[in-house]
Design a protein around this motif. Sequence first.
Motif: not given
Lengths: 413, 118
Positions: B49-50, B52-53, B66, B73, B76-77, B80, B84
């Motif tokens: 997955r791409t 985006t944030s 992004k 997949k 992802m976390q 993130m 962050n």
Amino acid sequence: MTDLVIIGGGPAGMSAAVAAYESGIRDILILERDENLGGILQQCIHNGFGLHKFGEELTGPEYAWRYEKKVRELGIPFKLNTMVLDITEDRVITATSSEEGVFQIQAKAIILAMGCRERSKGALNIAGTRPAGIYSAGTAQKYVNRKGYMPGKNVVILGSGDIGLIMARRMTLEGASVKAVCELMPYSGGLARNIEQCLHDFNIPLKLSTTVVEIHGKDRVTGVTIAAVDERRRPIPETREYIPCDTLLLSVGLIPENELSKSAGISLDRITGGAEVDQDRQTSVEGIFACGNVLHVHDLVDYVSEEAEIAGRSAAEYIKGAKPGDESVRITTDGKVRYTVPQRVTADKAVNVYFRVADVYKNVTIQVYRDGEPVYAKKKARVAPGEMETLRIGEDIIKGAKELKLGLEVSGQ
Amino acid sequence: MKRNLTCIVCPMGCSIEVELDGANVLSVTGNTCKRGAEYAKNECTNPKRTVTSTVRCENGEIISVKTDRAIPKDKMQECMKLINNARPCTPIAIGDIILSDVFGSNVVATQHSAAHNS
Ligand code: SF4
């Protein structure tokens, strides 16, 4: 006197401006109420924009920048932080900004590109209190994506439109727990790809034919009660279920932002909530055009740009002296097709008709009737209210027609 | 074994059926175009997955970002978390790399910072 004033600097306004410029108009002014161009795309940071228009997958801000860059390169003037207060039938615009105070502009042509707004929670019938923690999905999106602020930790979303789905994923990625997405209808209003990548990817349940019947909490939301609904959308008491949460997001639909259109005396379509237009996107008031979500809510920004280009080119022609055709043929619908845009045609040329259907239908034939006779048919495996359809009606059909009608023949459910 | 997927490559959202033998893809049906077949194969073998944030810049400004390609997949976390924790300096232009080498991608800005336009 300004040749062309465009109200709204989002994707519709910018595309219209560029198209008008490319059709030879130089005296253009875009009025935007926000501090940036780009409109709602600024907060739509997810990707999936531009596949149709640019053949690549862009995020909202990137898509907006493609057009802003054009606007800047062409030197098309725009005023930011400028709020339009009124438009008259003879195209006098009253606007205000902190820099200039209240001012007026007389325009030869106007393009309305103000976009849409979310249906408010006031329009909802939910029992219980109104504590803090209830947001429209778009407001929550603005908080998270523009201000970097999370509105809550445990979330229930009512409404499965695309913004609600996108926010379910967004808040999950930022660490919130999304308990459920409830949808009153038996089908989702969002795109299948968003159900897949925003809900299934994160095991967020989508509860169809379900609604929120009560909100709990005094100062802050402490939970909601949900219930399944019957075919007539009445909650079934035995199915009531309490879900503890601190945030309720409402994603219950968008409506065109048409206060200004009303003040100009433009006739609106009861179903779309936007202006009634001809194939050039000219409204019932000569010299005033409309495009994008102010006209009807689109699911893809690519189609907004396409429509705005039509409006931009047509406004340019109008400024150069073209008059709207005086014979207009209405495009009516059969109810299964809910609405069309344009709603009427005034010229003998082929036209792309955009439309939405009233329900999910399978194995349909889209029929075009000319003066009551079926003249064109196109088959489709599935149509749904959440997905805008298009159909090209050829010049041969339009020429000499007194009435056109779009309908669906359904051979399966 | 059969698996039903919804293709997420474009808004058409085609329903795709994949026939699998263990990790081997035997057949893909239901896709409208080639990209769908490729998506279905990857989804059954190495789903990506791409992401985006947004990222908070040093001056407090929020900028959208992004991953410039899809990442696994299940990362992802973690991706993130890295985003962050980043505090990039402004000015930032669209396409600037905010974080490099994040699970085979770069995290890039998808928005200019405010100072960029003026
Ligand atoms: S199979 Fe092709 S057309 Fe269908 S959703 Fe995937 S990319 Fe789009």
